[in-house]
Design a protein around this motif. Sequence first.
Motif: not given
Length: 81
Positions: A1-25
């Motif tokens: 199975m091919a690895e899922q790849l993300y656009t820059g915008t999608e990458a920013a959204q993912l990283a934002t979710r992770w950061r917000r989980a650590l910083t109370a949004n």
Amino acid sequence: MAEQLYTGTEAAQLATRWRRALTANAAAVTLSAICKWRERGHLQVAGLDEHDRPLYALDAIARAEKATRSRALRLVGIGAH
């Protein structure tokens, strides 16, 4: 199975979710930050989309977010976690 790849915008959204989980949004990651991560060598391009825009692997996004987290949070006045 091919690895899922993300656009820059999608990458920013993912990283934002992770950061917000650590910083109370309180912290977000922008597309501009993703571009800076790439320019500074924190984030490797895994491929290109049909418009020749960079795509990123999930594990690379996670490593770049972690590598840049402490400094980014200090800049916005949040203690590192």
